[in-house]
Design an enzyme around this catalytic site. Structure first.
Site, PDB file in Angstrom:
ATOM      1  N   GLY A  49      -0.973 -13.106  14.819  1.00 48.85           N
ATOM      2  CA  GLY A  49      -0.867 -12.317  13.594  1.00 48.85           C
ATOM      3  C   GLY A  49      -1.876 -12.718  12.530  1.00 48.85           C
ATOM      4  CB  SER A 101      12.063 -15.000   6.599  1.00 50.17           C
ATOM      5  OG  SER A 101      12.376 -14.421   5.347  1.00 50.17           O
ATOM      6  CE1 TYR A 142      11.155 -10.133   8.791  1.00 52.28           C
ATOM      7  CE2 TYR A 142      12.599 -10.796   6.985  1.00 52.28           C
ATOM      8  CZ  TYR A 142      11.417 -10.955   7.706  1.00 52.28           C
ATOM      9  OH  TYR A 142      10.530 -11.938   7.339  1.00 52.28           O
TER      10      TYR A 142
END
Length: 280
Positions: A7, A133, A146
Site C-alpha cells: 500500500g 487502527s 471496517y
C-alpha cells in the site's frame, strides 16, 4: 534489513518507504497499480528502492511473493499497510462489500504472513508490522465492517506474537488514529446510503464527522512512519511493546477503554465466578 511494504501509492505506506530508504535500509515498495502513481515510483527508485505491483487480494498472491523473494532475496521486515476504509449501517452493507473489505484488510495480510513466516523462522529473525487502527479501542457506529477487519487482524497479531517469539520473530501492531492522508474516500463516504431510520443517529453522525474531518486530521503520517521505523530498528528490548498507539487520538481512546474495562472487571466478579463448577 530489507523491508516489504504494501500500500505505498499514498499516505503512510509512501512515507514508510521514504523513511526506510533514508535510514539506509533496502525497501520493496508495492501497490496494486504502480502506473497510477508514476511520480512516486520514480522517486522511490531514485532513492534506491524497488517498486513492484502487488494486489493483496489477488488469487495468486502467494506466487507473487515467491517471485519477489526469489528475485530480490529474503524479507526481514514485512509491513502490512495496504487497506481501505468503508462505512454504513450494517443492515444496508452488502455481504459482497463485507467480503471485499475483509479480503483486503485481513486475509491479504494473513496470506502474506503465511508466505513469509517460514523463511523468517528458518533464519530465526524477522519483524512483522501489522497496521490496524485506533478503531480497535473504540468501534464507532457506522463503521462496523471496517472495525471488524481491524479487530480480526489485531487478534491474529496478538496470538502470533507469542507463537513466533520462540523463533526470534517480532510482531508489532501499529495503531494510528485518523491521519491526514487520502485514506478516506470522502466522495464514497458522503454517498453512503443512510436509511431514514438511521437519520440523526450515531451512525449518521460518525459518517458525517469523518467526511467533515478530511484534510483536518490531527495525525501526521510522516511522524507515524518515523515512529514505526524507530521501533523496528531500535536496540533490542527485553520486553518490547506489542501495540503502538500512534497519535493522541489513539492514546485517549486507549485510556478510556482501559478505565471502562477496569470497571467492567470489578462489576463482573460475582457473575463470572458463579459460572464455574463449585470447588470442593
Amino acid at each position: 534489513m530489507q523491508w516489504l511494504i504494501t500500500g505505498c501509492s499514498s499516505g503512510l505506506g509512501l512515507h514508510l518507504a521514504r523513511m526506510v530508504l533514508s535510514a539506509g535500509h533496502k525497501c520493496i515498495a508495492t501497490s496494486r497499480n504502480p502506473d497510477a502513481t508514476p511520480e512516486y515510483v520514480v522517486e522511490i527508485e531514485k532513492l534506491g528502492g524497488i517498486w513492484v505491483p502487488l494486489d493483496v487480494s489477488s488469487n495468486n498472491l502467494e506466487n507473487l511473493i515467491q517471485e519477489i523473494t526469489e528475485k530480490h532475496g529474503f524479507i526481514d521486515v514485512l509491513v502490512n499497510n495496504a487497506g481501505f476504509g468503508d462505512g454504513g449501517p450494517l443492515e444496508t452493507y452488502s455481504t459482497e462489500a463485507a467480503r471485499s473489505i475483509m479480503e483486503v484488510n485481513f486475509f491479504g495480510p494473513m496470506r502474506l504472513m503465511k508466505a513469509l513466516i517460514p523463511h523468517m523462522r528458518e533464519r530465526k529473525q524477522g519483524v512483522i508490522v501489522n497496521v490496524t487502527s485506533a478503531v480497535f479501542w473504540a468501534a464507532h457506529p457506522g463503521v462496523g465492517m471496517y472495525a471488524a477487519s481491524k479487530f480480526a487482524l489485531e487478534g491474529l497479531s496478538e496470538s502470533l506474537s507469542g507463537e513466533l517469539a520462540p523463533f526470534g520473530i517480532r510482531v508489532i501492531i501499529a495503531e494510528p488514529g485518523e491521519m491526514r492522508t487520502k485514506f478516506v474516500d470522502t466522495d464514497k463516504v458522503s454517498h453512503v446510503h443512510v436509511p431514514e431510520a438511521y437519520k440523526a443517529t450515531p451512525a449518521e453522525f460518525v459518517l458525517n464527522f469523518i467526511t467533515q474531518r478530511d484534510g483536518k486530521q490531527d495525525i501526521d503520517p510522516e511522524r507515524v512512519a518515523n515512529a514505526i521505523v524507530q521501533q523496528v530498528v531500535s536496540s533490542p528490548n527485553p520486553d518490547p511493546p506489542l501495540r503502538l498507539p500512534l497519535g493522541t487520538e489513539c492514546l485517549e481512546l486507549l485510556i478510556t477503554k482501559t478505565s471502562t474495562l477496569s470497571k467492567l472487571a470489578d462489576a463482573s466478579i460475582s457473575l463470572a465466578k458463579d459460572c464455574d463448577f463449585p470447588k470442593n
